[in-house]
Write a protein that holds these residues in place. Sequence first.
Motif, PDB file in Angstrom:
ATOM      1  N   UNK A   1       0.820  -1.204   0.000  1.00 29.99           N
ATOM      2  CA  UNK A   1       0.000   0.000   0.000  1.00 29.99           C
ATOM      3  C   UNK A   1       0.858   1.260   0.000  1.00 29.99           C
ATOM      4  N   UNK A   2       1.857   1.292   0.875  1.00 26.38           N
ATOM      5  CA  UNK A   2       2.700   2.486   0.975  1.00 26.38           C
ATOM      6  C   UNK A   2       3.613   2.628  -0.233  1.00 26.38           C
ATOM      7  N   UNK A   3       4.175   1.518  -0.721  1.00 26.85           N
ATOM      8  CA  UNK A   3       5.071   1.605  -1.866  1.00 26.85           C
ATOM      9  C   UNK A   3       4.338   2.087  -3.115  1.00 26.85           C
ATOM     10  N   UNK A   4       3.067   1.753  -3.235  1.00 27.08           N
ATOM     11  CA  UNK A   4       2.283   2.232  -4.380  1.00 27.08           C
ATOM     12  C   UNK A   4       2.125   3.742  -4.352  1.00 27.08           C
ATOM     13  N   UNK A   5       2.398   4.357  -3.201  1.00 28.14           N
ATOM     14  CA  UNK A   5       2.357   5.812  -3.071  1.00 28.14           C
ATOM     15  C   UNK A   5       3.744   6.410  -2.846  1.00 28.14           C
ATOM     16  N   UNK A   6       4.779   5.599  -3.116  1.00 24.39           N
ATOM     17  CA  UNK A   6       6.140   6.113  -3.064  1.00 24.39           C
ATOM     18  C   UNK A   6       6.839   6.014  -1.732  1.00 24.39           C
ATOM     19  N   UNK A   7       6.230   5.369  -0.742  1.00 23.97           N
ATOM     20  CA  UNK A   7       6.818   5.295   0.585  1.00 23.97           C
ATOM     21  C   UNK A   7       7.399   3.911   0.893  1.00 23.97           C
ATOM     22  N   UNK A   8       8.570   3.913   1.482  1.00 26.67           N
ATOM     23  CA  UNK A   8       9.131   2.698   2.053  1.00 26.67           C
ATOM     24  C   UNK A   8       8.725   2.688   3.519  1.00 26.67           C
ATOM     25  N   UNK A   9       7.966   1.675   3.937  1.00 29.31           N
ATOM     26  CA  UNK A   9       7.379   1.683   5.272  1.00 29.31           C
ATOM     27  C   UNK A   9       7.914   0.551   6.130  1.00 29.31           C
ATOM     28  N   UNK A  10       7.958   0.790   7.416  1.00 29.89           N
ATOM     29  CA  UNK A  10       8.360  -0.220   8.395  1.00 29.89           C
ATOM     30  C   UNK A  10       7.345  -0.240   9.530  1.00 29.89           C
TER      31      UNK A  10
ATOM     32  N   UNK B   1      -5.018  -2.671  19.112  1.00 32.74           N
ATOM     33  CA  UNK B   1      -5.826  -2.755  17.900  1.00 32.74           C
ATOM     34  C   UNK B   1      -5.367  -1.736  16.864  1.00 32.74           C
ATOM     35  N   UNK B   2      -4.092  -1.394  16.914  1.00 33.25           N
ATOM     36  CA  UNK B   2      -3.550  -0.408  15.993  1.00 33.25           C
ATOM     37  C   UNK B   2      -2.245  -0.892  15.382  1.00 33.25           C
ATOM     38  N   UNK B   3      -1.812  -0.197  14.331  1.00 33.94           N
ATOM     39  CA  UNK B   3      -0.541  -0.461  13.666  1.00 33.94           C
ATOM     40  C   UNK B   3       0.331   0.776  13.823  1.00 33.94           C
ATOM     41  N   UNK B   4       1.504   0.585  14.378  1.00 35.94           N
ATOM     42  CA  UNK B   4       2.463   1.677  14.537  1.00 35.94           C
ATOM     43  C   UNK B   4       3.475   1.576  13.398  1.00 35.94           C
ATOM     44  N   UNK B   5       3.742   2.696  12.730  1.00 36.94           N
ATOM     45  CA  UNK B   5       4.597   2.631  11.549  1.00 36.94           C
ATOM     46  C   UNK B   5       5.435   3.895  11.392  1.00 36.94           C
ATOM     47  N   UNK B   6       6.493   3.775  10.588  1.00 44.10           N
ATOM     48  CA  UNK B   6       7.289   4.920  10.152  1.00 44.10           C
ATOM     49  C   UNK B   6       7.690   4.662   8.704  1.00 44.10           C
ATOM     50  N   UNK B   7       7.629   5.702   7.872  1.00 48.42           N
ATOM     51  CA  UNK B   7       7.924   5.517   6.449  1.00 48.42           C
ATOM     52  C   UNK B   7       8.681   6.715   5.901  1.00 48.42           C
ATOM     53  N   UNK B   8       9.357   6.487   4.767  1.00 43.45           N
ATOM     54  CA  UNK B   8      10.123   7.547   4.102  1.00 43.45           C
ATOM     55  C   UNK B   8       9.673   7.680   2.657  1.00 43.45           C
ATOM     56  N   UNK B   9       9.496   8.901   2.204  1.00 43.15           N
ATOM     57  CA  UNK B   9       9.086   9.168   0.827  1.00 43.15           C
ATOM     58  C   UNK B   9      10.264   8.980  -0.118  1.00 43.15           C
ATOM     59  N   UNK B  10      10.081   8.158  -1.138  1.00 43.81           N
ATOM     60  CA  UNK B  10      11.134   7.885  -2.111  1.00 43.81           C
ATOM     61  C   UNK B  10      10.927   8.650  -3.415  1.00 43.81           C
ATOM     62  N   UNK B  11       9.756   9.214  -3.601  1.00 42.66           N
ATOM     63  CA  UNK B  11       9.458   9.931  -4.836  1.00 42.66           C
ATOM     64  C   UNK B  11       9.626  11.443  -4.645  1.00 42.66           C
ATOM     65  N   UNK B  12       9.620  12.152  -5.772  1.00 47.29           N
ATOM     66  CA  UNK B  12       9.555  13.609  -5.729  1.00 47.29           C
ATOM     67  C   UNK B  12       8.107  14.023  -5.476  1.00 47.29           C
ATOM     68  N   UNK B  13       7.938  15.117  -4.762  1.00 45.92           N
ATOM     69  CA  UNK B  13       6.595  15.655  -4.556  1.00 45.92           C
ATOM     70  C   UNK B  13       6.106  16.293  -5.851  1.00 45.92           C
TER      71      UNK B  13
END
Length: 273
Positions: free
Chosen positions: A212-221, A242-254
Amino acid sequence: MKTTPCSDQPSIRLLFVSRRPTNEAIKPLFADPYAGCFVPPHTRMDLENPLKHYCIATKFIDDKLLRTANHMDGLKQVVILSDGMDTRPYRLNWPSSTIIFDISPDRVFQKAAQKLKGVGAKVPRNCLYLHVPLESTDIQQALRATGFNGNRPSIWAIQGLPVMTLARFEEILSTVSGMAMKGSVFLGELPAWLAETEFGSKSSTGEWMGNLFMSNGFKVEMVRYNDVAKSLGKAVKPGEHKNILFVSEQLRFSNAQMETRRAEMQEEGFEEH
């Protein structure tokens, strides 16, 4: 974007943290001197395990926001997607030249802002706090009109934002993707039911998040609550959140970076075909 009713529960949990005595053997993870204005004075506190996970997530997000902002040169852009009652703009020690954009339901935000003003809440000196209504028909345009610059780094955090469908979150993620400069960070806490796969299997949920995140340019953990708890000297029981904790980095240009690049190429004599 449409909004949905939000709960006062996050504020109640923050209130619990803010009221705990500092001389306890176990000190609170953080203190919030303002959240008390959101709830009645005799509200019964929720002391169950979900509270621990919420506080651990909040502490993790707080620390990541400040570390990232402090490493930004010049103007710092922070975007918080919340329920409208987030006190981070007031209680965190933001570095000078930080602009904080709040995206949340307008009605809730305006009501909360009045209550916070009534208890003397103020953002740090040399910082700016701006609100963008979640109801805006074009969030990207509203952010740009408010002063957001997609050619500069930014850090985005989501916690408490009323998201009722997967499609709504995909819309939010697409918005962040279009606005966040390459190298920007997006982190936070999401409801586990967003995952199309059965939650409880970290590998399958992680794969879903990654796609899901990579389809929007993010590498997520995905970040384990227990790992964060251990780093803070705390402990939580696995499987009770009941939640997901995450951090991601944008790999694409805005979008702004792409527009700037196209303009530069035109000036250099290149033509689009």
